[in-house]
Design a protein around this motif. Structure first.
Motif, mmCIF file in Angstrom:
data_model
loop_
_atom_site.group_PDB
_atom_site.id
_atom_site.type_symbol
_atom_site.label_atom_id
_atom_site.label_comp_id
_atom_site.label_asym_id
_atom_site.label_seq_id
_atom_site.Cartn_x
_atom_site.Cartn_y
_atom_site.Cartn_z
ATOM 1 N N UNK A 95 1.942 2.483 -3.364
ATOM 2 C CA UNK A 95 1.391 3.552 -4.244
ATOM 3 C C UNK A 95 0.730 4.757 -3.987
ATOM 4 N N UNK A 134 -3.607 7.344 1.593
ATOM 5 C CA UNK A 134 -3.563 5.837 2.153
ATOM 6 C C UNK A 134 -5.132 5.171 1.678
ATOM 7 N N UNK A 135 -5.805 6.155 2.037
ATOM 8 C CA UNK A 135 -7.548 5.242 2.494
ATOM 9 C C UNK A 135 -7.838 5.496 0.850
ATOM 10 N N UNK A 163 -6.700 5.547 8.574
ATOM 11 C CA UNK A 163 -7.430 5.696 7.569
ATOM 12 C C UNK A 163 -8.677 6.382 7.856
ATOM 13 N N UNK A 196 -2.509 10.893 4.737
ATOM 14 C CA UNK A 196 -3.109 9.584 5.472
ATOM 15 C C UNK A 196 -4.578 9.795 4.833
ATOM 16 N N UNK A 197 -5.226 10.841 4.053
ATOM 17 C CA UNK A 197 -6.106 10.279 3.266
ATOM 18 C C UNK A 197 -5.552 9.737 1.596
ATOM 19 N N UNK A 203 0.677 -1.005 -0.209
ATOM 20 C CA UNK A 203 -0.024 -0.331 0.378
ATOM 21 C C UNK A 203 0.797 1.266 0.537
ATOM 22 N N UNK A 235 -3.891 -5.538 1.003
ATOM 23 C CA UNK A 235 -1.947 -5.259 0.248
ATOM 24 C C UNK A 235 -1.635 -4.780 1.511
ATOM 25 N N UNK A 287 -15.621 6.019 -5.552
ATOM 26 C CA UNK A 287 -14.874 6.777 -4.570
ATOM 27 C C UNK A 287 -14.325 8.005 -5.068
ATOM 28 N N UNK A 327 -16.574 10.570 -4.385
ATOM 29 C CA UNK A 327 -16.556 10.814 -3.002
ATOM 30 C C UNK A 327 -15.900 10.758 -2.021
ATOM 31 N N UNK A 328 -14.463 10.968 -2.306
ATOM 32 C CA UNK A 328 -13.227 11.744 -2.198
ATOM 33 C C UNK A 328 -13.234 14.012 -2.081
ATOM 34 N N UNK A 338 -6.178 5.047 -1.799
ATOM 35 C CA UNK A 338 -4.932 3.500 -1.691
ATOM 36 C C UNK A 338 -5.627 2.224 -1.662
ATOM 37 N N UNK A 339 -6.181 2.464 -0.524
ATOM 38 C CA UNK A 339 -7.251 0.936 0.573
ATOM 39 C C UNK A 339 -7.603 0.679 -0.508
ATOM 40 N N UNK A 340 -8.993 1.791 -0.538
ATOM 41 C CA UNK A 340 -10.086 1.927 -1.550
ATOM 42 C C UNK A 340 -10.349 1.562 -2.802
ATOM 43 N N UNK A 341 -9.092 1.844 -3.397
ATOM 44 C CA UNK A 341 -9.006 1.072 -5.131
ATOM 45 C C UNK A 341 -8.302 -0.116 -4.434
#
Lengths: 139, 893
Positions: A6, A25-26, B639, A22-23, A3, B698, A112, A115-116, A28-31
């Motif tokens: 990314x 990362x969110x 997050x 942090x955002x 992650x 991941x 996503x 929303x962001x 990336x995590x949600x993708x």
């Protein structure tokens, strides 16, 4: 590649440069990280836009249909961010993107992404700036 | 139905009531005898009356009854001495207690059965009436109110039925006996008791008038509440999307408040009446003690007599109270009964004959459908149809066209009597539609409306619903003798619910397998095949019940494997391999190498099982998993911090739900990194690790080292579980069907890889290729037909429900198919594709289809255009054209 890699890649995109890590990362995590074999399409011209792609590895061709058949208008590689216009404006894809080699891309879904944008004015501002610059470039 | 509850009770339970009364009468002499005994025991053997001389004896068990002051001797008795006499009398007393008890038991049993029978009859009759309500009436009633009336409101009536006639007789008899006894013992004391009873029975009913009024109000309010609760459940999506939950809360609070105050006042009044009643009842013994005691001291009354009078009086308040309560119950039940049956007698009920089973098979409908000067209005009086006349051939394809709500829908509904015709006549193949039985319409006409209901049950049950008109084939399971006797006693019909009701012949089939084959053949017509196929793939199959299917699934697994391994398709599915960690499966799945069947072996419960925790610790896996869980928790909090709890990301992406978030935050704050924690807390962290899917999330927290340990733990755990908790986990086995996994998962035997472009779609294609090759598609569709539709079909999409309705109508091969906005939720393209297929399939069989547009090319033989409730235009396209002007003239006549 995890992650964090990314997130680093996202940071290098101008659009996301102003957003706190942090955002990102969110985001990336949600993708989803998706691999395409050479010859596979990330998306096709005319399709409805459902996601934007950040190329993490590999090379792809940007192809546009013309009266004389398909024309490759650009070649994109690592850190290219494509497909964001179609998901912003609800217009069909203006070009096809096909993997020229094996590609690994981060697929950012439309819901996503929007929303962001809704949550983060800094990102919305950056998008506006980007669009304005592109408009400036065409006039 | 009888307006008066007593007429109803008497009409349906006369014989039983008389039987109960007979038993009650038989019990009264014993009751009287038991009252007389205590005085006898005290006076004679204990105090020694009649035993004054030594060796004196008295006759035991002389049967005599007081008759106008004289004793009529029936049996002179056996002479006994004082002690024997005491023992004999005491034993006699005990015997009488037993006899009275047995009588009471018998009477109660008879009453209970009678009440339940009548309640069953009443409920059945109410529901029978619901089935015969005029269609328009259903627009005015709320379903939960009907349910509340049938279920709850008649319940107390059932309780009362048993007491209705017997109790006043029994309690009245007891009271009169006790009173008579007191009168015989002492005339004046008896007179006082009678006077007090008279006051009680005059005052109490007066005070009860407002109680009854409140009871009625409470009943209406409670019914209304049931209706509102039902509305909230039905309308939940609109409540949520309009943010009116608090509005509903306010309304419910108001209603509950009303009910509270009604009930509270009811209690106050009830308890006051109770208090008064008790007081009046206690005044009498006061007089007895004071006056009776005075008389006894003066020697005008024997102590034995006084004890007997007081003992008898003790028996008096109970029956009096019962009588007074009975009277209240009577009035209450009468009111409830009236209020309930009022709601079940709407005007225009369908006669029972119309729904009765036909004596012979209904012959196919042939000929024409003719409407002459048809008119109809809805329940608000608005005009639906006016002066509509048409004449269509029953075997032709007809479109009812026109703007929405201007007559085409009503005309289609009139054909199946969902709209009542007010004037004119509608003749269907020579039958007047207003007069024919439901059997003709239900069996020979297929109707698909826009709101066709899907019942609780499987997709297949719902498609077969249109074939269940009457019991066709008895099954081994049927009504028992006892069931049948009760059916007759409570006037319920004797249709066999266990029989096979499916009319196979109507579906041109002979067995259930044939019908299934017919349904499967029809699926593409309704464009429902893909949906059912997906249901089938997602279905869980019981390998014991359907071993062939399970075997075929294993064959498909075998056939699919080389293709999945094929480098061209490489990496689409990561197969389950007992020797490898599956990066596309959860850590839990990797650890168990199977699916939990027992809910005690899921998620956070797993590490709380002591032996499992020990095993993890032994392999040095416990702490790494806790640490990984902790890292996940930290990452998730990082997050998702700052996102509102209802943010869509939580549901889509987070390991931790928004409600769990503060809990984990507290857990992290409380326990510093690396600190020792209790088993509960550790389990909470491990639960997070167990949800982790390496390829998807991941986060890079599961190292190669942990993976190797998990493989070791997998082997140990499997051995332990097989021995100590057999059946708790359905383990993956390449050669076995896994009953806990879906059919699709069984065939794939692995997890579809994350991060491979279009993996789901490509796997779907490969799967369907393999299933086609093995001829398994049919079996998958059959499994799909068993998909549970959920309550009111809520597990299905609206479009799927409409397709089921169409299939239900098509399956019965109707002579006339009426599709009235029946596919309205589908898009225009899908609708017209289905229409084309249905018309092709039904060439030579009648179809009436409501469509929006009349212009353009139509696949129909005949088009009727409705506007403002009249026929505005008519075109015959295939069978001899009719001039438009002619049609117009006809509507003007």
């Amino acid at each position: 590649m995890s992650l964090n890699d990314e997130v680093e890649a996202l940071k290098r995109i101008k659009l996301f440069s102003a957003i706190e890590p942090a955002k990102l990362k969110l985001l990336a995590f949600a993708s989803e990280r998706i691999s395409f074999e050479a010859g596979q399409s990330l998306f096709r011209e005319g399709d409805p836009g459902d996601a934007a792609y950040l190329v993490l590895e590999g090379v792809a061709d940007v192809v546009v249909q013309s009266s004389k058949g398909p024309i490759t208008v650009a070649e994109i590689g690592r850190d290219a961010f494509v497909g964001e216009i179609a998901i912003l404006c609800d217009v069909p894809r203006t070009a096809s993107v096909t993997a020229a080699s094996r590609i690994v891309a981060l697929r950012i879904r439309k819901d996503v992404f929007l929303q962001l944008l809704r949550d983060m004015t800094s990102m919305a501002l950056e998008i506006m700036r980007e669009l304005a610059e592109r408009l400036e470039a065409t006039t | 139905m009888d307006q008066n509850l007593f007429s109803y009770i008497w009409r349906h339970s006369r014989r039983e009531q008389i039987a109960v009364i007979a038993v009650v009468l038989a019990s009264l002499p014993f009751y009287y005898a038991s009252l007389n005994l205590p005085a006898l025991i005290v006076n004679m053997p204990i105090q020694g009356h009649g035993f004054e001389s030594p060796g004196a004896s008295q006759p035991f068990f002389p049967l005599s009854l007081p008759w106008f002051g004289e004793e009529v001797v029936i049996f002179p008795g056996i002479p006994l001495d004082r002690l024997s006499f005491l023992i004999a009398l005491s034993v006699l007393f005990l015997t009488l207690v037993c006899i009275n008890g047995i009588f009471k038991f018998q009477i109660n049993t008879m009453k209970g059965r009678m009440g339940e029978r009548l309640l069953r009859r009443l409920r059945y009759e109410l529901l029978d009436r619901v089935l015969r309500f005029p269609i328009g009436h259903f627009r005015r009633v709320r379903p939960p109110e009907i349910a509340s009336m049938v279920k709850d409101e008649v319940e107390p009536i059932g309780g009362f039925i048993g007491d209705a006639i017997e109790l006043p007789l029994f309690a009245g008899g007891q009271a009169v006996t006790a009173l008579l006894f007191i009168l015989v013992q002492n005339f004046w004391l008896g007179l006082i008791a009678a006077f007090m009873i008279a006051i009680q029975s005059l005052v109490i009913p007066l005070l009860r008038v407002p109680i009854l009024r409140l009871g009625r109000l409470r009943q209406l309010q409670a019914r209304d509440l049931a209706g509102r609760v039902g509305e909230i459940v039905e309308g939940i999506s609109d409540i949520r999307t309009n943010d009116t939950a608090n509005y509903e809360r306010a309304d419910i609070a108001r209603r509950l408040g009303q009910i509270f105050f009604i009930r509270f006042e009811l209690y106050q009044r009830k308890f006051f009446v109770k208090f008064l009643n008790n007081f009046l009842a206690q005044v009498t013994p006061f007089i007895f003690y004071a006056l009776g005691g005075y008389l006894a001291i003066k020697g005008q009354l024997s102590i034995g007599e006084l004890v007997a009078v007081i003992a008898a009086y003790k028996e008096l308040p109970a029956p009096i109270k019962e009588l007074i309560d009975w009277d209240l119950q009577r009035q209450d039940a009468q009111i409830k009964y009236e209020q309930v049956i009022d709601q079940f007698q709407p005007d225009g009920m369908v006669s029972a004959a119309i729904q009765s089973l036909p004596e012979a098979d209904i012959p196919p409908l042939k000929g024409r459908i003719t409407a002459s000067d048809l008119s109809a209005i809805d329940d608000s009086g608005a005009r639906l149809l006016e002066g509509v006349s048409f004449d269509i051939e029953l075997d032709s394809h007809v479109a009812f066209a026109g703007p929405p709500g201007q007559g085409k829908e009503a005309a289609a509904q009139a054909l199946v009597r969902l709209v009542a015709v007010r004037g004119g006549r509608l003749i269907l193949a020579g039958h007047d539609v207003a007069l024919i039985g439901d059997a003709v319409i239900g069996r020979r006409v297929g109707y698909v409306g826009h709101d066709t209901y899907v019942f609780t049950g499987s997709v297949k049950d719902n498609i077969l619903y249109g074939l269940k008109h009457e019991p066709r084939r008895p099954s081994a399971l049927s009504w028992s003798m006892r069931d049948r006797a009760e059916l007759a006693a409570s006037g319920n019909p004797s249709f066999d619910p266990f029989a096979d009701w499916i009319d196979y012949e109507a579906a041109s089939a002979a067995t259930i397998e044939d019908v299934e084959a017919r349904i499967i053949a029809l699926l593409p017509t309704a464009d429902f095949e893909d949906d059912v196929y997906q249901f089938g793939l997602r279905a869980r199959i019981d390998p014991i019940a359907t071993p062939e299917l399970a075997a075929l699934a294993l064959k498909a697994r075998e056939a699919l494997r080389p293709r999945l391994i094929d480098p061209a398709q490489g990496g689409l599915v990561e197969p389950f391999d007992v020797e490898a960690y599956n990066r596309n499966a959860t850590l839990e799945e990797n650890l168990l190498f199977g699916l939990p069947v027992d809910p005690n072996y899921v998620g956070a419960s797993l590490p709380q099982i002591q032996q499992i925790a020990n095993l993890l610790k032994e392999l040095d896996l416990f702490n790494p998993l806790v640490a990984a869980g902790r890292e996940i928790a930290e990452t998730m909090i990082e997050l998702f911090r700052g996102l509102p709890p209802d943010h869509p990301f939580f549901e889509q992406f987070s390991f931790i739900s928004a409600t769990e978030m503060p809990e984990y935050q507290a857990l992290l704050n409380r326990i510093p990194a690396g600190a020792v924690m209790g088993p509960q807390d550790a389990a909470r962290f491990i639960a997070l690790s167990l949800r982790y899917v390496d390829a998807r999330h991941r986060l890079g927290i599961i190292t190669e080292e942990i993976r190797i340990k998990i493989l070791a733990a997998r082997r140990r755990l499997q051995a332990w579980l097989k021995e100590n908790a057999p059946g708790a986990i359905a383990f993956y086995d390449p050669a076995q069907f896994n009953a806990a996994a879906s059919l699709q998962d069984n065939i794939l035997f692995g997890r579809v890889a994350y991060g491979v472009a279009d993996a789901q779609k490509r796997v779907g294609h490969l799967l369907s290729d393999v299933l086609d090759e093995l001829g398994l598609k049919d079996a998958v569709l059959r499994a799909g037909l068993r998909f549970d539709a959920g309550a009111a079909g809520r597990r299905l999409l609206p479009g799927q429900r409409q397709k089921i309705a169409l299939l239900r109508a098509l399956l019965k091969n109707p002579d006339l198919l009426v599709v009235n906005q029946g596919l309205a939720v589908l898009d225009a393209g899908a609708q017209s594709e289905i229409l084309t297929r249905v018309l092709a399939m039904r060439s030579g069989q009648g179809v009436i289809w409501t469509v929006a547009r009349a212009e353009g090319e139509h696949p129909f033989d005949h088009v009727l255009v409705f506007e403002q409730g009249r026929i505005a235009d008519e075109r015959r396209l295939r069978r001899g054209p009719v001039k438009t002007s002619e049609a117009k003239e006809r509507t003007l006549i």
